[in-house]
Design an enzyme around this catalytic site. Structure first.
Site, PDB file in Angstrom:
ATOM      1  CD  GLU A  57      22.553  22.826 -59.212  1.00 33.75           C
ATOM      2  OE1 GLU A  57      22.160  23.883 -59.356  1.00 33.75           O
ATOM      3  OE2 GLU A  57      23.445  22.088 -60.046  1.00 33.75           O
ATOM      4  CG  ASP A  61      19.455  24.789 -52.926  1.00 36.56           C
ATOM      5  OD1 ASP A  61      19.984  26.056 -53.025  1.00 36.56           O
ATOM      6  OD2 ASP A  61      18.202  24.646 -52.913  1.00 36.56           O
ATOM      7  CG  ASP A 126      24.847  25.540 -60.397  1.00 33.26           C
ATOM      8  OD1 ASP A 126      24.420  26.291 -59.778  1.00 33.26           O
ATOM      9  OD2 ASP A 126      24.779  25.663 -61.472  1.00 33.26           O
ATOM     10  CD  GLU A 129      23.453  25.433 -54.741  1.00 31.63           C
ATOM     11  OE1 GLU A 129      22.581  26.267 -54.272  1.00 31.63           O
ATOM     12  OE2 GLU A 129      23.133  24.811 -55.996  1.00 31.63           O
TER      13      GLU A 129
END
EC number: 3.1.26.3
Length: 258
Positions: A57, A61, A126, A129
């Site tokens: 994650e 991101d 999440d 990502e």
């Protein structure tokens, strides 16, 4: 190899998930399996380590932000840095990525222990990502760049709608307070009732020492945005007088009780 991996073998269900969602067969399926495991359903190894999608994650991101920056730089050659930064923040926000994950159908594959707490409401974003982090490690930057821009953003992202939407309620509230010469304060702290591994922040907005809004979120920024949103109804031309009247009444009360 595509039909063989997709339809046969121990991990055929995961190959199908990735193929159905993103249209390709992975090289390293273990990355994608890990990307689907929310921290609430972490697997504990023999040495005591917990594994989940948090590291992917984190990587995803950064990848999404970089790809989105490339995208907006090309898409808006005449717009300034401020415009592109604000639009990028809308695209990569937790709320936006969570909605994107649901539109893709990723939400039905995420592994978690359930629960409807505030700290878990963005688990699909999440996971999205984390999936992009997995794609980056498995296929490389150019591949994930094309996947996001030419497939996912093209199908599910409405730039015109995002450009016109209002999401930065805190900035709007600060601007309103400065314009009307009011003192504004955001009191934000951890909610001690939540576990340390699921931190929740609570924010109270005060204007001239009067509490006018409250909000909670799993980050300080989100809590302050939600608290600002709770008072944003007062900031229209027709309704801001209501808040001003409250402030005036508070001042009058304070003078009377001194």
């Amino acid at each position: 190899m595509r039909p063989l991996r997709r339809n046969y073998g121990r991990d055929r269900a995961y190959y199908r998930i990735v193929d159905d969602l993103f249209g390709f067969i992975p090289h390293n399926i273990e990355l994608y399996k890990l990307a689907l495991i929310h921290k609430s359903a972490s697997l504990v190894l023999e040495d005591g380590r917990s594994i989940n999608n948090e590291r992917l994650e984190y990587l995803g991101d950064a990848v999404i932000e970089a790809v989105t920056s490339d995208y907006l730089f090309i898409e808006y050659p005449d717009r300034d840095e401020g415009f592109m930064t604000q639009l990028r923040s809308k695209i990569v926000s937790r709320q936006s990525l969570n909605a994107l994950a649901v539109k893709l159908g990723l939400d039905v594959h995420v592994i978690s222990n359930g629960g409807a707490g505030i700290a878990q409401k963005h688990i699909y974003g999440d996971a999205f990502e984390a999936m992009m982090g997995a794609v980056y490690l498995d296929q490389g930057y150019e591949f994930v760049n094309r996947l996001l821009i030419n497939d996912i953003y093209l199908r599910f992202l409405n730039l015109e709608e995002l450009t016109e939407s209002e999401t930065d309620f805190k900035s709007r509230l600060i601007e309103w307070s400065q314009k009307h010469r009011h003192r504004i304060e955001f009191r934000t702290e951890h909610d001690k009732e939540y576990a340390s591994n699921h931190p929740v922040f609570c924010c109270t907005v005060l204007i001239d020492d009067m509490e006018v809004g409250h909000g909670a979120g799993d980050s300080k920024k989100e809590a302050e945005q939600r608290a600002s949103f709770s008072v944003s109804q007062y900031l229209s031309d027709e309704q801001c007088a209501s808040l001003l009247d409250k402030v005036d009444r508070l001042r009058a009360h304070e003078k009377h009780t001194r």
